[in-house]
Enzyme design. Structure first.
Site, PDB file in Angstrom:
ATOM      1  N   GLU A 208       0.825   8.368   1.231  1.00 30.57           N
ATOM      2  CA  GLU A 208      -0.649   8.354   1.128  1.00 30.57           C
ATOM      3  C   GLU A 208      -1.274   7.936   2.447  1.00 30.57           C
ATOM      4  OE1 GLU A 208      -0.685   7.068  -3.614  1.00 30.57           O
ATOM      5  OE2 GLU A 208      -0.774   5.553  -2.029  1.00 30.57           O
ATOM      6  N   ASP A 275       2.211  -0.116  -8.880  1.00 26.36           N
ATOM      7  CA  ASP A 275       1.333  -0.881  -9.784  1.00 26.36           C
ATOM      8  C   ASP A 275       1.661  -2.366  -9.719  1.00 26.36           C
ATOM      9  OD1 ASP A 275       0.348   1.555 -10.678  1.00 26.36           O
ATOM     10  OD2 ASP A 275       1.675   1.632 -12.411  1.00 26.36           O
TER      11      ASP A 275
END
Length: 490
Positions: A208, A275
């Site tokens: 990313e 997460d």
């Protein structure tokens, strides 16, 4: 090394407002032994399946598993998957969920087919509508989120690009949070970091980050340079880039980049590791940890997460074992601090089919007689739990002047023995409640007892367990040792 206990105590007092894309994660486990005659595709013989709260809901679960409170805002459809998620979140004690229902879209659902033997993902099936939420739903999200900001110590935006975190929702939340002096952590999905402008910290993975910065992001130096440019664009204080097995690097707006290498670990499933990292960074910063501490704790948490199957959560006890030096933990990690810790160990051992043994005592001054009983007890089982009378309990049983050593010292000495797997301190005069909770396969006492005098024998035998009496070693008694020591002092 930072003070892990102080950080843990601070974490459980924090509240995190988490907003993001909620998903239903399903894992179907089985074995593959043949190819379908109908098409060149493997056939999985399903053995079991699991359903978990996934996506940003997994971030919320990780926050709660660390003992912090989480206020979670997400989006569901009017379908069975949405009902399942709503019910599952309602069962999480430390999560307060605010779910907006959108009849125009399905609840995001992902089903992964996994080879049980090789822990390999073979196929994933997705049900989703990834387009941004409609203007009406967008406004409902904003109206739900903004009043909650004042109750939070920190805000975490978990972006999976499934429609919840639209540019307008992000802008409203970050601007309102900054006005209230709340820090905002973003786990980004958009390659346009500018839409998160004003956030405190962005936590992209290497892929990313490379896409957003149009950089190779191959070395620490390249990441540091690209991060500085990206932070100007995003007006954030720091950028944390996760590097899978290579650890993490944090680049602050001012100061040197900090890199921590990955922990050696057997990777079983990478689902949800990001997460976990985002959740841990949020609770650590909320607890006033500095950048490096937050980074190191998050890195350790990610290592724990990938060592588990499925969408996993991490506890403070697991973090403690991963972070603190093994020499320090060798004894201390065996001391049970809560009933929940005991139950977790028991569940794990029973799942493995291990035989659990139990013995108990005051163990005020550990002597060879004690060691003989403990060694014999461990030889009769796979895991040995020792119940230890608390200071108050010892005083009631033995009188004034006892114990000679406090309960923590006695627990640490016992835990240092190789024969002992867990030490549990109990407040009662007898361990009957502890034996009832454990239901050991074998209950061990010294040979100066008879079977009928062993506390809990009826409970153990009713569960199919046995009572083992070990011949005592003559000439050793804690009481006589204490008396001799006192006489010597006189």
């Amino acid at each position: 090394m930072f003070d892990f206990d102080a950080l843990s105590n601070a974490i459980v007092r924090q509240t995190v407002l988490c907003v993001g894309d909620l998903m239903l994660d399903e894992f179907v486990y089985g074995e593959v032994s043949r190819i379908s005659p109908e098409a060149p595709a493997p056939v999985i013989a399903v053995q079991r399946s699991e359903t978990n709260i996934g996506g940003s809901g997994n971030v919320a679960r990780n926050i709660a598993s660390l003992g912090a409170r989480c206020i979670f805002v997400g989006l569901i459809g009017e379908d069975d998957a949405g009902k399942t998620l709503k019910a599952a979140l309602a069962r999480e004690n430390l999560i307060e969920s605010v779910l907006i229902s959108d009849p125009a879209r399905p609840t995001t659902r992902k089903v992964r087919f996994v080879s049980e033997h090789f822990s390999t993902h073979m196929l994933r099936a997705d049900w989703e509508k990834a387009s941004p939420a409609s203007a009406d739903i967008e406004q409902k999200l904003i109206d739900a989120i903004l009043p909650l900001l004042s109750r939070a110590d920190i805000v975490l935006l978990s972006d999976y690009a499934k429609g919840v975190l639209t540019a307008r929702v992000i802008r409203n939340v970050i601007d309102a949070a900054r006005k209230l002096g709340k820090r905002v952590i973003v786990d980004p999905k958009s390659a346009n970091f500018a839409i998160y402008r004003g956030a405190t910290l962005l936590t992209p993975n290497r892929k990313e980050f490379a896409e957003a910065t149009r950089s190779r992001a191959g070395t620490e130096a390249e990441i540091a340079i690209a991060a500085q440019e990206a932070m100007v664009l995003a007006d954030c204080e720091a950028m944390l880039v996760t590097l899978s097995e290579h650890g993490m690097i944090l680049v602050p707006r001012s100061g040197e980049a900090i890199h921590v290498p990955g922990h050696p670990v057997r990777v079983r499933d990478v689902s949800g590791a990001g997460d976990t990292a985002a959740a841990v960074v949020a609770v650590a910063l909320a607890a006033d940890a500095d950048w490096e501490t937050a980074l190191r704790v998050a890195n350790a948490a990610a290592a724990v997460a990938v060592s588990k199957k499925g969408t996993a959560v991490v506890t403070l006890a697991e973090l403690r074992r991963k972070i603190l030096p093994h020499a320090f933990l060798a004894a201390e990690e065996k001391i049970v601090l809560s009933p929940g810790d005991l139950d977790a160990h028991l569940a794990d051992w029973r799942k493995q089919g291990l035989r659990v043994g139990f013995t108990n005592g005051c163990f005020d001054i550990l002597h060879p007689g004690h060691v003989k009983v403990l060694t014999a007890a461990r030889g009769a089982c796979d895991r040995l739990i020792v119940g230890l009378n608390s200071d108050a309990s010892v005083k009631r049983l033995k009188g004034e002047g006892r114990p000679v050593q406090d309960e923590r010292a006695r627990a640490e000495v016992l835990a240092a023995l190789e024969a002992v797997d867990l030490v549990v301190i109990f407040e009662q005069d007898t361990p009957i409640e502890l034996i009832t909770r454990i239901e050991p396969s074998v209950l061990v006492k010294g040979g100066d007892y008879t079977r009928d005098r062993v506390v809990g024998h009826e409970i153990v035998e009713a569960c199919g367990g046995e009572i083992l009496l070990v011949d005592i070693l003559e000439g050793f008694s804690t009481t006589s040792l204490v008396e001799r020591a006192r006489e010597g002092k006189a």
